[in-house]
Design a protein around this motif. Structure first.
Motif, short mmCIF file in Angstrom:
data_model
loop_
_atom_site.label_atom_id
_atom_site.label_comp_id
_atom_site.label_asym_id
_atom_site.label_seq_id
_atom_site.Cartn_x
_atom_site.Cartn_y
_atom_site.Cartn_z
N LEU A 178 32.22 11.69 112.78
CA LEU A 178 31.71 11.57 111.48
C LEU A 178 31.11 12.76 111.03
CD1 LEU A 178 30.87 9.80 108.82
CD2 LEU A 178 28.82 8.87 110.21
N GLN A 179 30.26 13.16 112.00
CA GLN A 179 29.55 14.42 111.59
C GLN A 179 30.36 15.55 111.39
OE1 GLN A 179 26.92 14.70 115.05
NE2 GLN A 179 25.55 13.06 114.56
N SER A 180 31.41 15.76 112.34
CA SER A 180 32.26 16.83 112.01
C SER A 180 33.14 16.63 110.70
CB SER A 180 33.59 16.75 113.00
OG SER A 180 32.94 17.08 114.37
N ALA A 181 33.61 15.37 110.35
CA ALA A 181 33.97 15.03 109.21
C ALA A 181 33.19 15.67 107.74
CB ALA A 181 34.77 13.70 108.93
N MET A 182 31.88 14.98 107.95
CA MET A 182 31.05 15.40 106.83
C MET A 182 30.98 16.92 106.68
SD MET A 182 28.29 12.36 107.31
CE MET A 182 27.25 13.02 105.90
N ALA A 183 30.85 17.83 107.77
CA ALA A 183 30.82 19.32 107.42
C ALA A 183 31.81 19.80 107.02
CB ALA A 183 30.34 19.75 109.02
N LEU A 184 33.20 19.24 107.50
CA LEU A 184 34.41 19.81 107.13
C LEU A 184 34.78 19.45 105.96
CD1 LEU A 184 36.41 19.47 110.48
CD2 LEU A 184 35.75 21.59 109.39
N GLU A 185 34.46 18.42 105.32
CA GLU A 185 34.99 17.85 103.78
C GLU A 185 35.14 19.06 102.74
OE1 GLU A 185 33.89 14.48 100.54
OE2 GLU A 185 32.40 14.88 102.04
N GLU A 186 33.86 19.77 102.64
CA GLU A 186 34.15 20.68 101.58
C GLU A 186 35.15 21.86 101.84
OE1 GLU A 186 31.33 23.95 98.81
OE2 GLU A 186 30.44 22.42 100.17
N PRO A 187 35.12 22.49 102.89
CA PRO A 187 36.06 23.34 103.36
C PRO A 187 37.38 22.95 103.40
CG PRO A 187 34.60 23.36 105.22
CD PRO A 187 34.11 22.49 104.12
N ALA A 188 37.53 21.78 104.01
CA ALA A 188 38.88 21.15 104.00
C ALA A 188 39.56 20.88 102.73
CB ALA A 188 38.73 19.76 104.96
N THR A 189 38.64 20.32 101.71
CA THR A 189 39.09 19.86 100.30
C THR A 189 39.49 21.46 99.74
OG1 THR A 189 37.59 18.13 100.41
CG2 THR A 189 38.31 19.15 98.23
N GLN A 190 38.81 22.38 99.79
CA GLN A 190 39.13 23.74 99.21
C GLN A 190 40.41 24.17 99.84
OE1 GLN A 190 35.58 26.11 99.72
NE2 GLN A 190 34.49 24.84 97.83
N ALA A 191 40.63 24.08 101.00
CA ALA A 191 41.67 24.50 101.85
C ALA A 191 42.77 23.81 101.33
CB ALA A 191 41.69 24.36 103.36
N GLN A 192 42.87 22.31 101.09
CA GLN A 192 43.94 21.69 100.64
C GLN A 192 44.21 22.18 99.22
OE1 GLN A 192 45.70 18.54 102.34
NE2 GLN A 192 46.64 20.20 101.37
N TRP A 193 43.36 22.25 98.61
CA TRP A 193 43.75 22.78 97.10
C TRP A 193 44.50 24.09 97.10
CZ3 TRP A 193 38.10 22.22 94.96
CH2 TRP A 193 37.86 21.17 94.66
N ALA A 194 44.09 24.92 98.06
CA ALA A 194 44.79 26.23 98.21
C ALA A 194 46.15 25.94 98.68
CB ALA A 194 44.06 27.22 98.99
N ILE A 195 46.60 25.21 99.60
CA ILE A 195 47.79 25.05 100.07
C ILE A 195 48.51 24.26 99.26
CG2 ILE A 195 48.81 23.55 101.85
CD1 ILE A 195 46.34 23.99 103.69
N LEU A 196 48.23 23.35 98.41
CA LEU A 196 49.07 22.81 97.53
C LEU A 196 49.24 23.70 96.28
CD1 LEU A 196 47.11 19.27 97.14
CD2 LEU A 196 49.10 19.63 98.28
N ALA A 197 48.22 24.53 95.84
CA ALA A 197 48.61 25.46 94.91
C ALA A 197 49.89 26.36 95.35
CB ALA A 197 47.35 26.16 94.47
N ASP A 198 49.57 26.80 96.52
CA ASP A 198 50.62 27.91 97.07
C ASP A 198 51.80 27.16 97.27
OD1 ASP A 198 51.03 30.55 98.42
OD2 ASP A 198 51.49 29.22 99.98
N SER A 199 51.94 26.04 97.45
CA SER A 199 53.36 25.38 97.64
C SER A 199 53.96 25.14 96.25
CB SER A 199 53.30 23.93 98.38
OG SER A 199 52.57 23.03 97.53
N LEU A 200 53.19 24.97 95.29
CA LEU A 200 53.50 24.61 93.92
C LEU A 200 54.14 26.24 93.34
CD1 LEU A 200 50.83 22.16 92.58
CD2 LEU A 200 53.25 21.75 92.96
N MET A 201 53.37 27.03 93.76
CA MET A 201 53.83 28.31 93.08
C MET A 201 55.25 28.65 93.91
SD MET A 201 50.51 30.82 93.49
CE MET A 201 51.35 32.31 93.02
N GLU A 202 55.45 28.35 95.06
CA GLU A 202 56.84 28.59 95.47
C GLU A 202 57.78 27.65 95.04
OE1 GLU A 202 56.89 27.96 99.70
OE2 GLU A 202 55.29 29.34 100.31
N MET A 203 57.58 26.56 94.64
CA MET A 203 58.75 25.78 93.81
C MET A 203 58.77 26.21 92.48
SD MET A 203 56.93 21.95 94.41
CE MET A 203 58.24 21.14 93.50
N ILE A 204 57.84 27.04 91.97
CA ILE A 204 58.17 27.80 90.68
C ILE A 204 59.03 28.78 90.96
CG2 ILE A 204 57.34 29.19 88.80
CD1 ILE A 204 54.98 27.41 88.66
#
Length: 298
Positions: A178-204
């Motif tokens: 739980l403590q690790s997940a709470m600490a990781l929530e913000e960077p993991a969310t931002q990392a997921q945005w970056a990965i999804l955006a990158d994959s969508l650019m590849e589709m384009i």
């Protein structure tokens, strides 16, 4: 005794943190629903775990938690989680510190961390076959019938005895995940945005580089990108128009029949979409790099 493992959805070398692409998220949603038979209201996906997670609910006496799940996949550890992992903690995350149930994001991170650290999931070999640990084989018709009967409410002391608790007692601090997940929530969310955006650019890029496609095919390909972005990147903070408003506009523009050539469509909404995705990827990519250097367990 050798531990039997099975693959489901993930591939060798893949971890449980973060989806690897926008399209993969859609495909896994469908593949999980087909494999398990679960209705979408009974699982969470699209958060920060690379696979869907079943939702545990209150069960009436004589009923089973996942009676509707195809018996062929009841070997999966996700259908045998103890209450401490299947349930949500109440956390002081309300506007004035009020207790609120753990968010999907934090919960999905916590489950991914627990299952990985415990060895119930191995990046190279997949998931532990929990039923095999009690000598029940889902490839055997008689055992499948036994599982189905138990799911329907039948008495089976062996199936009732299954307990993942011993796998998960890994740390003197029971709240490490739980403590690790709470600490990781913000960077993991931002990392997921970056990965999804990158994959969508590849589709384009793939759609634009396909010289054999005609305008309707190209329009359909870039419209899929816009539709995925409108759902998966809706929470990204922006200046001016919200992400939802931006992608709704892009979607409408892509459908606009006034763009009568591939080049015109590209120079209009497709370039705008690509620029937005590039900015998102570049803004948050540092979090992808940071996550790669963090330990999985605490």
């Amino acid at each position: 005794m050798d531990i039997k493992r099975r693959q489901l959805l993930t591939e060798p070398g893949e971890g449980l943190l973060l989806a690897k692409s926008a399209l993969d998220t859609v495909e896994r949603f469908s593949d999980w629903q087909t494999a398990t038979g679960l209705h979408p209201t009974r699982f969470v996906f699209g958060e920060l775990c690379s696979v869907p997670l079943p939702i545990y609910t209150a069960v009436a006496p004589g009923k089973r938690q996942f009676a509707e799940v195809n018996p062929e996949v009841m070997w999966h550890p996700l259908f045998w989680l103890p209450p401490t992992i299947a349930g949500r903690y109440n956390l002081p995350t309300g506007p004035n510190g009020e207790l609120e149930p753990e968010s999907n994001a934090v919960w999905s991170l916590r489950v991914a961390l627990e299952l990985t650290a415990s060895g119930l999931y191995s990046q190279e070999e997949g998931w532990v076959d929990i039923l095999d640990t009690v000598n029940i084989d889902v490839d055997n018709e008689a055992d499948l019938a036994r599982i189905s009967e138990w799911q329907a409410g039948g008495i089976d002391d062996l199936l009732d005895s299954i307990d993942l608790g011993p796998y998960l007692l890994l740390d003197e601090n029971p709240n490490w995940a739980l403590q690790s997940a709470m600490a990781l929530e913000e960077p993991a969310t931002q990392a997921q945005w970056a990965i999804l955006a990158d994959s969508l650019m590849e589709m384009i890029w793939d759609a634009r580089g396909d010289d054999t496609s005609i305008l309707p095919e190209y329009r359909a390909a870039v419209q899929l990108v816009a539709e995925l972005a409108e759902v998966q990147l809706v929470d990204i903070p922006t200046e001016g128009n919200t992400a939802e408003e931006f992608w709704a506009t892009i979607n409408a523009e892509i459908r606009n029949e006034e763009y009568v050539t591939k080049q015109a469509l590209t120079d209009g909404p497709v370039v705008m979409a690509e620029e937005w995705l590039r900015m998102t990827r570049d803004t948050f990519w540092e979090s992808v790099t940071d996550l790669q250097t963090l330990p999985v367990a605490g």
